[in-house]
Design a protein around this motif. Structure first.
Motif, PDB file in Angstrom:
ATOM      1  N   ALA A 239       0.247   5.469  -9.981  1.00 16.02           N
ATOM      2  CA  ALA A 239      -0.648   5.899  -8.901  1.00 16.02           C
ATOM      3  C   ALA A 239      -0.866   4.783  -7.889  1.00 16.02           C
ATOM      4  O   ALA A 239      -0.892   5.015  -6.672  1.00 16.02           O
ATOM      5  CB  ALA A 239      -1.983   6.352  -9.489  1.00 16.02           C
ATOM      6  N   MET A 240      -0.996   3.556  -8.383  1.00 18.13           N
ATOM      7  CA  MET A 240      -1.192   2.404  -7.509  1.00 18.13           C
ATOM      8  C   MET A 240       0.013   2.211  -6.585  1.00 18.13           C
ATOM      9  O   MET A 240      -0.135   1.999  -5.368  1.00 18.13           O
ATOM     10  CB  MET A 240      -1.402   1.155  -8.380  1.00 18.13           C
ATOM     11  N   LEU A 241       1.222   2.316  -7.145  1.00  9.41           N
ATOM     12  CA  LEU A 241       2.431   2.130  -6.345  1.00  9.41           C
ATOM     13  C   LEU A 241       2.573   3.238  -5.298  1.00  9.41           C
ATOM     14  O   LEU A 241       2.911   2.963  -4.139  1.00  9.41           O
ATOM     15  CB  LEU A 241       3.656   2.101  -7.253  1.00  9.41           C
ATOM     16  N   ILE A 242       2.330   4.482  -5.689  1.00  6.10           N
ATOM     17  CA  ILE A 242       2.422   5.599  -4.740  1.00  6.10           C
ATOM     18  C   ILE A 242       1.460   5.386  -3.583  1.00  6.10           C
ATOM     19  O   ILE A 242       1.824   5.579  -2.402  1.00  6.10           O
ATOM     20  CB  ILE A 242       2.134   6.938  -5.452  1.00  6.10           C
ATOM     21  N   PHE A 243       0.226   4.985  -3.884  1.00 10.09           N
ATOM     22  CA  PHE A 243      -0.765   4.765  -2.830  1.00 10.09           C
ATOM     23  C   PHE A 243      -0.293   3.698  -1.853  1.00 10.09           C
ATOM     24  O   PHE A 243      -0.368   3.883  -0.623  1.00 10.09           O
ATOM     25  CB  PHE A 243      -2.104   4.363  -3.454  1.00 10.09           C
ATOM     26  N   VAL A 244       0.216   2.580  -2.372  1.00  5.01           N
ATOM     27  CA  VAL A 244       0.613   1.474  -1.492  1.00  5.01           C
ATOM     28  C   VAL A 244       1.853   1.835  -0.683  1.00  5.01           C
ATOM     29  O   VAL A 244       1.961   1.463   0.494  1.00  5.01           O
ATOM     30  CB  VAL A 244       0.837   0.189  -2.310  1.00  5.01           C
ATOM     31  N   LEU A 245       2.795   2.557  -1.278  1.00  5.92           N
ATOM     32  CA  LEU A 245       3.970   2.982  -0.525  1.00  5.92           C
ATOM     33  C   LEU A 245       3.578   3.886   0.646  1.00  5.92           C
ATOM     34  O   LEU A 245       4.087   3.748   1.761  1.00  5.92           O
ATOM     35  CB  LEU A 245       4.959   3.705  -1.443  1.00  5.92           C
ATOM     36  N   LEU A 246       2.652   4.812   0.397  1.00  4.90           N
ATOM     37  CA  LEU A 246       2.179   5.684   1.478  1.00  4.90           C
ATOM     38  C   LEU A 246       1.383   4.894   2.509  1.00  4.90           C
ATOM     39  O   LEU A 246       1.516   5.115   3.724  1.00  4.90           O
ATOM     40  CB  LEU A 246       1.317   6.814   0.891  1.00  4.90           C
ATOM     41  N   PHE A 247       0.557   3.956   2.033  1.00  3.68           N
ATOM     42  CA  PHE A 247      -0.258   3.143   2.955  1.00  3.68           C
ATOM     43  C   PHE A 247       0.629   2.320   3.885  1.00  3.68           C
ATOM     44  O   PHE A 247       0.400   2.274   5.104  1.00  3.68           O
ATOM     45  CB  PHE A 247      -1.181   2.228   2.150  1.00  3.68           C
ATOM     46  N   THR A 248       1.647   1.653   3.321  1.00  2.00           N
ATOM     47  CA  THR A 248       2.521   0.823   4.157  1.00  2.00           C
ATOM     48  C   THR A 248       3.346   1.680   5.119  1.00  2.00           C
ATOM     49  O   THR A 248       3.649   1.250   6.240  1.00  2.00           O
ATOM     50  CB  THR A 248       3.455  -0.041   3.289  1.00  2.00           C
ATOM     51  N   LEU A 249       3.721   2.887   4.701  1.00  2.67           N
ATOM     52  CA  LEU A 249       4.450   3.798   5.588  1.00  2.67           C
ATOM     53  C   LEU A 249       3.583   4.158   6.800  1.00  2.67           C
ATOM     54  O   LEU A 249       4.038   4.077   7.953  1.00  2.67           O
ATOM     55  CB  LEU A 249       4.843   5.064   4.825  1.00  2.67           C
ATOM     56  N   LEU A 250       2.333   4.529   6.545  1.00  4.15           N
ATOM     57  CA  LEU A 250       1.425   4.905   7.630  1.00  4.15           C
ATOM     58  C   LEU A 250       1.055   3.702   8.489  1.00  4.15           C
ATOM     59  O   LEU A 250       0.946   3.807   9.713  1.00  4.15           O
ATOM     60  CB  LEU A 250       0.164   5.554   7.050  1.00  4.15           C
ATOM     61  N   LEU A 251       0.875   2.541   7.858  1.00  9.19           N
ATOM     62  CA  LEU A 251       0.522   1.336   8.610  1.00  9.19           C
ATOM     63  C   LEU A 251       1.653   0.943   9.556  1.00  9.19           C
ATOM     64  O   LEU A 251       1.404   0.534  10.707  1.00  9.19           O
ATOM     65  CB  LEU A 251       0.216   0.194   7.640  1.00  9.19           C
ATOM     66  N   GLY A 252       2.896   1.055   9.098  1.00 10.97           N
ATOM     67  CA  GLY A 252       4.036   0.742   9.953  1.00 10.97           C
ATOM     68  C   GLY A 252       4.072   1.630  11.184  1.00 10.97           C
ATOM     69  O   GLY A 252       4.361   1.169  12.295  1.00 10.97           O
ATOM     70  N   ARG A 253       3.761   2.914  10.988  1.00 11.63           N
ATOM     71  CA  ARG A 253       3.737   3.831  12.131  1.00 11.63           C
ATOM     72  C   ARG A 253       2.566   3.515  13.053  1.00 11.63           C
ATOM     73  O   ARG A 253       2.715   3.564  14.285  1.00 11.63           O
ATOM     74  CB  ARG A 253       3.634   5.273  11.626  1.00 11.63           C
ATOM     75  N   LEU A 254       1.424   3.202  12.487  1.00 13.84           N
ATOM     76  CA  LEU A 254       0.243   2.893  13.288  1.00 13.84           C
ATOM     77  C   LEU A 254       0.470   1.654  14.150  1.00 13.84           C
ATOM     78  O   LEU A 254       0.027   1.598  15.311  1.00 13.84           O
ATOM     79  CB  LEU A 254      -0.966   2.678  12.369  1.00 13.84           C
ATOM     80  N   LEU A 255       1.164   0.654  13.608  1.00 15.07           N
ATOM     81  CA  LEU A 255       1.433  -0.582  14.339  1.00 15.07           C
ATOM     82  C   LEU A 255       2.617  -0.455  15.290  1.00 15.07           C
ATOM     83  O   LEU A 255       2.898  -1.382  16.063  1.00 15.07           O
ATOM     84  CB  LEU A 255       1.700  -1.728  13.348  1.00 15.07           C
ATOM     85  N   GLY A 256       3.301   0.670  15.232  1.00 17.72           N
ATOM     86  CA  GLY A 256       4.451   0.871  16.109  1.00 17.72           C
ATOM     87  C   GLY A 256       5.635  -0.008  15.772  1.00 17.72           C
ATOM     88  O   GLY A 256       6.414  -0.380  16.666  1.00 17.72           O
ATOM     89  N   LEU A 257       5.815  -0.344  14.499  1.00 19.53           N
ATOM     90  CA  LEU A 257       6.937  -1.194  14.100  1.00 19.53           C
ATOM     91  C   LEU A 257       8.263  -0.450  14.224  1.00 19.53           C
ATOM     92  O   LEU A 257       8.328   0.762  14.006  1.00 19.53           O
ATOM     93  CB  LEU A 257       6.752  -1.661  12.649  1.00 19.53           C
ATOM     94  N   LYS A 258       9.297  -1.185  14.566  1.00 23.42           N
ATOM     95  CA  LYS A 258      10.638  -0.609  14.569  1.00 23.42           C
ATOM     96  C   LYS A 258      11.003  -0.198  13.138  1.00 23.42           C
ATOM     97  O   LYS A 258      10.466  -0.739  12.163  1.00 23.42           O
ATOM     98  CB  LYS A 258      11.657  -1.625  15.091  1.00 23.42           C
ATOM     99  N   ARG A 259      11.954   0.724  13.016  1.00 24.43           N
ATOM    100  CA  ARG A 259      12.337   1.224  11.700  1.00 24.43           C
ATOM    101  C   ARG A 259      12.704   0.087  10.751  1.00 24.43           C
ATOM    102  O   ARG A 259      12.272   0.068   9.597  1.00 24.43           O
ATOM    103  CB  ARG A 259      13.534   2.177  11.849  1.00 24.43           C
ATOM    104  N   GLU A 260      13.484  -0.878  11.251  1.00 23.88           N
ATOM    105  CA  GLU A 260      13.931  -1.988  10.402  1.00 23.88           C
ATOM    106  C   GLU A 260      12.755  -2.824   9.905  1.00 23.88           C
ATOM    107  O   GLU A 260      12.751  -3.275   8.755  1.00 23.88           O
ATOM    108  CB  GLU A 260      14.914  -2.876  11.177  1.00 23.88           C
ATOM    109  N   ASP A 261      11.752  -3.044  10.754  1.00 21.25           N
ATOM    110  CA  ASP A 261      10.591  -3.838  10.364  1.00 21.25           C
ATOM    111  C   ASP A 261       9.643  -3.030   9.471  1.00 21.25           C
ATOM    112  O   ASP A 261       9.004  -3.587   8.564  1.00 21.25           O
ATOM    113  CB  ASP A 261       9.842  -4.334  11.602  1.00 21.25           C
TER     114      ASP A 261
END
Length: 323
Positions: A239-261
């Motif tokens: 559960a911890m890993l799933i939460f962090v994977l989803l969090f980092t996915l959403l954070l990357g989109r929120l920050l406007g990071l390029k796909r590679e970053d």
């Protein structure tokens, strides 16, 4: 067979064999003292080699791509610890294993697997090298500090003794600094014999694990931990890993990071380092407490490898336009 090796870490199998050996033939008496001394020497050697491997150029280049690196470090050393504090409400798990869950969340990111999965997923490998290296460098100081600040307040008990500060300096920081200062003279040797020194790294970790689990088994570890508790612990790690994977996915989109970053953020931000966690636990905690504390770290390590291997292949397939 190659895919099986990507999902099942061969080193984890060695760790499990070491735990089994410690469970059947734990070190006792003089044997325990010898194993403890060998583990201490292994920790010193391990961090000396870590210092020798890290180039000064990698440290200075960390100032670039600051948005990505701050997001990764924030996930590793802020978001994860908050999750770790939340897990302390799981009363069905023994206090020592709850302490292990919290300790797990305070560790830095992995280096090798973070970079490897970033490469497979067609991410920014150079940024992954910097981000993972910075995380490990900061973790040497930050992880013990966070342990001291959070573990007593969380109700897991005051497992860290005052002498741990001296141990951190003598067994972790000092060898790391000496190794880094010696890099101009031994850096070439370290690079040329990377495979051999990697085996030394892993051998040192196996020594620490054997000494730790021997002490825990002698104190009745497997009589105090039930199958139900192990299953619950595994579920919490997933559960911890799933939460962090989803969090980092959403954070990357929120920050406007390029796909590679964004891939770097997800793989570096969601990992926790077994290689760093084992020796730090061996220094910070009493011998009898290290075994239960390392159980969540070992479980999470394998779960993260399995999940990220699948995720990296999906990213690679998407980049190539294949189903």
């Amino acid at each position: 067979m190659r895919r099986l090796r990507e999902i099942v870490d061969p080193f984890l199998l060695l760790l499990l064999c070491t735990v089994a050996l410690a469970s059947i033939l734990p070190a006792r008496g003089d044997g325990a003292r010898i194993a403890g001394a060998a583990a201490d020497a292994g920790i010193v050697l391990l961090f000396f080699l870590h210092g020798a491997k890290l180039s000064r150029e990698a440290i200075w280049s960390g100032a670039k791509a600051w948005k990505l690196h701050l997001a990764t470090l924030g996930t590793t050393f802020a978001v994860f610890p908050l999750i770790g504090l939340a897990t302390q409400q799981a009363a069905a798990i023994p206090p020592s294993m709850r302490a292990g869950l919290l300790f797990l969340t305070l560790l830095p990111s992995t280096v090798q697997s973070s970079i490897a999965f970033t490469a497979i997923a067609r991410g920014n490998v150079a940024a992954a090298v910097v981000s993972a290296s910075f995380s490990n460098l900061l973790g040497i100081a930050l992880t013990p500090l966070l342990v001291a600040l959070l573990m007593e307040r969380s109700g897991t008990g005051n497992l860290v003794s005052l002498s741990s500060v001296e141990d951190i300096v003598l067994q972790l920081l000092l060898p790391f600094i000496i190794g880094h200062l010696a890099r101009p003279w031994i850096g070439g040797f370290v690079t040329r014999h990377k495979a051999m020194l990697g085996r030394v790294d892993r051998g040192s970790i196996l020594l620490v694990v054997y000494a730790a689990f021997s002490a825990a088994v002698v104190e009745g570890l497997w009589h105090r931990v039930s199958r139900t508790e192990l299953l619950l612990l595994t579920a919490l790690c997933i559960a911890m890993l799933i939460f962090v994977l989803l969090f980092t996915l959403l954070l990357g989109r929120l920050l406007g990071l390029k796909r590679e970053d964004a891939i770097v953020l997800q793989f570096c931000g969601s990992k926790k380092s077994l290689a760093t966690g084992v020796p730090i636990a061996g220094v910070l905690f009493p011998a009898g407490a290290v075994g239960p504390i390392l159980l969540p770290v070992m479980l999470f390590h394998q779960i993260q490898l399995m999940a990220c291997a699948v995720l990296a292949r999906r990213y690679a397939a998407a980049a190539e336009g294949t189903p």
